[in-house]
Design a protein around this motif. Structure first.
Motif, PDB file in Angstrom:
ATOM      1  N   GLU A 157       1.089  -1.590   0.149  1.00 32.39           N
ATOM      2  CA  GLU A 157       0.017   0.125   0.053  1.00 32.39           C
ATOM      3  C   GLU A 157       0.757   1.245  -0.288  1.00 32.39           C
ATOM      4  O   GLU A 157       0.220   2.295  -0.687  1.00 32.39           O
ATOM      5  CB  GLU A 157      -1.107   0.249   1.048  1.00 32.39           C
ATOM      6  CG  GLU A 157      -1.995  -0.696   0.898  1.00 32.39           C
ATOM      7  CD  GLU A 157      -3.367  -0.407  -0.280  1.00 32.39           C
ATOM      8  OE1 GLU A 157      -3.075   0.415  -0.764  1.00 32.39           O
ATOM      9  OE2 GLU A 157      -2.831  -1.703  -0.771  1.00 32.39           O
ATOM     10  N   THR A 158       2.058   1.414   0.854  1.00 30.14           N
ATOM     11  CA  THR A 158       2.813   2.391   0.705  1.00 30.14           C
ATOM     12  C   THR A 158       3.077   2.676  -0.915  1.00 30.14           C
ATOM     13  O   THR A 158       3.437   3.809  -1.800  1.00 30.14           O
ATOM     14  CB  THR A 158       4.410   2.331   1.313  1.00 30.14           C
ATOM     15  OG1 THR A 158       4.312   1.839   3.051  1.00 30.14           O
ATOM     16  CG2 THR A 158       5.059   3.601   1.526  1.00 30.14           C
ATOM     17  N   PHE A 159       3.711   1.179  -1.695  1.00 35.92           N
ATOM     18  CA  PHE A 159       4.018   1.194  -2.887  1.00 35.92           C
ATOM     19  C   PHE A 159       3.203   2.425  -3.751  1.00 35.92           C
ATOM     20  O   PHE A 159       3.469   3.521  -4.651  1.00 35.92           O
ATOM     21  CB  PHE A 159       4.290   0.184  -3.578  1.00 35.92           C
ATOM     22  CG  PHE A 159       4.066   0.236  -5.284  1.00 35.92           C
ATOM     23  CD1 PHE A 159       5.397   0.986  -5.465  1.00 35.92           C
ATOM     24  CD2 PHE A 159       3.375  -0.495  -5.578  1.00 35.92           C
ATOM     25  CE1 PHE A 159       5.389   0.440  -7.007  1.00 35.92           C
ATOM     26  CE2 PHE A 159       3.264  -0.875  -6.843  1.00 35.92           C
ATOM     27  CZ  PHE A 159       4.234  -0.156  -7.378  1.00 35.92           C
ATOM     28  N   ILE A 180      -3.509   8.682 -11.219  1.00 37.17           N
ATOM     29  CA  ILE A 180      -4.275   8.563 -12.999  1.00 37.17           C
ATOM     30  C   ILE A 180      -3.230   6.689 -12.739  1.00 37.17           C
ATOM     31  O   ILE A 180      -4.084   6.066 -13.672  1.00 37.17           O
ATOM     32  CB  ILE A 180      -3.840   9.295 -13.639  1.00 37.17           C
ATOM     33  CG1 ILE A 180      -4.675  10.515 -12.830  1.00 37.17           C
ATOM     34  CG2 ILE A 180      -4.314   8.637 -14.226  1.00 37.17           C
ATOM     35  CD1 ILE A 180      -4.581  11.757 -13.989  1.00 37.17           C
ATOM     36  N   ASP A 181      -2.610   6.591 -12.462  1.00 40.83           N
ATOM     37  CA  ASP A 181      -1.470   5.734 -12.922  1.00 40.83           C
ATOM     38  C   ASP A 181      -2.174   4.393 -12.352  1.00 40.83           C
ATOM     39  O   ASP A 181      -1.712   3.233 -13.014  1.00 40.83           O
ATOM     40  CB  ASP A 181       0.073   6.009 -12.822  1.00 40.83           C
ATOM     41  CG  ASP A 181       0.126   7.089 -14.153  1.00 40.83           C
ATOM     42  OD1 ASP A 181      -0.285   6.987 -15.263  1.00 40.83           O
ATOM     43  OD2 ASP A 181       1.289   7.782 -13.789  1.00 40.83           O
ATOM     44  N   ALA A 239       5.614  -2.172 -16.551  1.00 40.10           N
ATOM     45  CA  ALA A 239       4.787  -0.494 -16.331  1.00 40.10           C
ATOM     46  C   ALA A 239       5.573   0.789 -16.463  1.00 40.10           C
ATOM     47  O   ALA A 239       6.812   0.702 -15.501  1.00 40.10           O
ATOM     48  CB  ALA A 239       3.674  -1.374 -15.139  1.00 40.10           C
ATOM     49  N   GLU A 240       5.037   1.072 -17.080  1.00 39.49           N
ATOM     50  CA  GLU A 240       4.992   3.146 -16.670  1.00 39.49           C
ATOM     51  C   GLU A 240       4.056   3.673 -15.793  1.00 39.49           C
ATOM     52  O   GLU A 240       2.642   3.983 -16.172  1.00 39.49           O
ATOM     53  CB  GLU A 240       5.151   3.211 -18.566  1.00 39.49           C
ATOM     54  CG  GLU A 240       6.341   3.025 -19.308  1.00 39.49           C
ATOM     55  CD  GLU A 240       6.599   3.549 -20.218  1.00 39.49           C
ATOM     56  OE1 GLU A 240       6.608   4.911 -20.127  1.00 39.49           O
ATOM     57  OE2 GLU A 240       7.238   2.887 -20.664  1.00 39.49           O
ATOM     58  N   TYR A 241       4.693   4.825 -14.862  1.00 37.63           N
ATOM     59  CA  TYR A 241       4.024   5.317 -14.855  1.00 37.63           C
ATOM     60  C   TYR A 241       4.794   6.432 -13.582  1.00 37.63           C
ATOM     61  O   TYR A 241       6.099   6.039 -13.918  1.00 37.63           O
ATOM     62  CB  TYR A 241       3.131   4.230 -12.820  1.00 37.63           C
ATOM     63  CG  TYR A 241       4.038   3.750 -12.283  1.00 37.63           C
ATOM     64  CD1 TYR A 241       4.983   3.967 -11.160  1.00 37.63           C
ATOM     65  CD2 TYR A 241       4.621   2.109 -13.063  1.00 37.63           C
ATOM     66  CE1 TYR A 241       5.685   3.604 -10.062  1.00 37.63           C
ATOM     67  CE2 TYR A 241       5.586   1.654 -12.031  1.00 37.63           C
ATOM     68  CZ  TYR A 241       6.663   2.415 -10.814  1.00 37.63           C
ATOM     69  OH  TYR A 241       6.961   1.567 -10.094  1.00 37.63           O
ATOM     70  N   ARG A 242       3.659   7.806 -12.944  1.00 37.46           N
ATOM     71  CA  ARG A 242       4.488   8.609 -12.434  1.00 37.46           C
ATOM     72  C   ARG A 242       5.239   8.223 -11.165  1.00 37.46           C
ATOM     73  O   ARG A 242       3.250   7.514 -10.413  1.00 37.46           O
ATOM     74  CB  ARG A 242       3.664   9.621 -12.617  1.00 37.46           C
ATOM     75  CG  ARG A 242       3.678   9.714 -14.481  1.00 37.46           C
ATOM     76  CD  ARG A 242       2.766  11.004 -14.670  1.00 37.46           C
ATOM     77  NE  ARG A 242       1.852  10.209 -14.748  1.00 37.46           N
ATOM     78  CZ  ARG A 242       0.640  11.240 -14.852  1.00 37.46           C
ATOM     79  NH1 ARG A 242       0.154  12.255 -15.315  1.00 37.46           N
ATOM     80  NH2 ARG A 242      -0.291  10.726 -15.010  1.00 37.46           N
TER      81      ARG A 242
END
Length: 82
Positions: A41-43, A50-51, A73-76
């Motif tokens: 959940e921290t992650f 949005i990601d 996966a690509e994410y901000r």
């Protein structure tokens, strides 16, 4: 020495136990203080809202044995405590 010079951190996640281990460099990259508690959940808190759905889907696909364990996966990321 390579990790230090490259500014790379170490992170490990065991999906069977849920254990997540980040070194303090990864914690800093995610806006956490040294030694801060981390878990799945921290992650997810550090993944841009949005990601998050796409990241959860990528993780679920990777954990499905029929998909061969492939994860991409690509994410901000957003700072969690800062």
């Amino acid at each position: 020495m390579a990790l230090e010079s490259g500014g790379i951190g170490i992170h490990v996640w065991d999906p069977q136990t849920g254990e997540l281990v980040w070194d303090d460099r990864v914690r800093a990259q995610w806006g956490l203080r040294p030694g801060a508690h981390v878990d799945y959940e921290t992650f997810m808190q550090g993944v841009h809202p949005i990601d998050r759905a796409a990241v959860r889907e990528a993780i679920e696909r990777a954990l499905n044995p029929e998909n061969g364990g492939y994860y991409r996966a690509e994410y901000r990321a957003v700072g969690i405590e800062d």
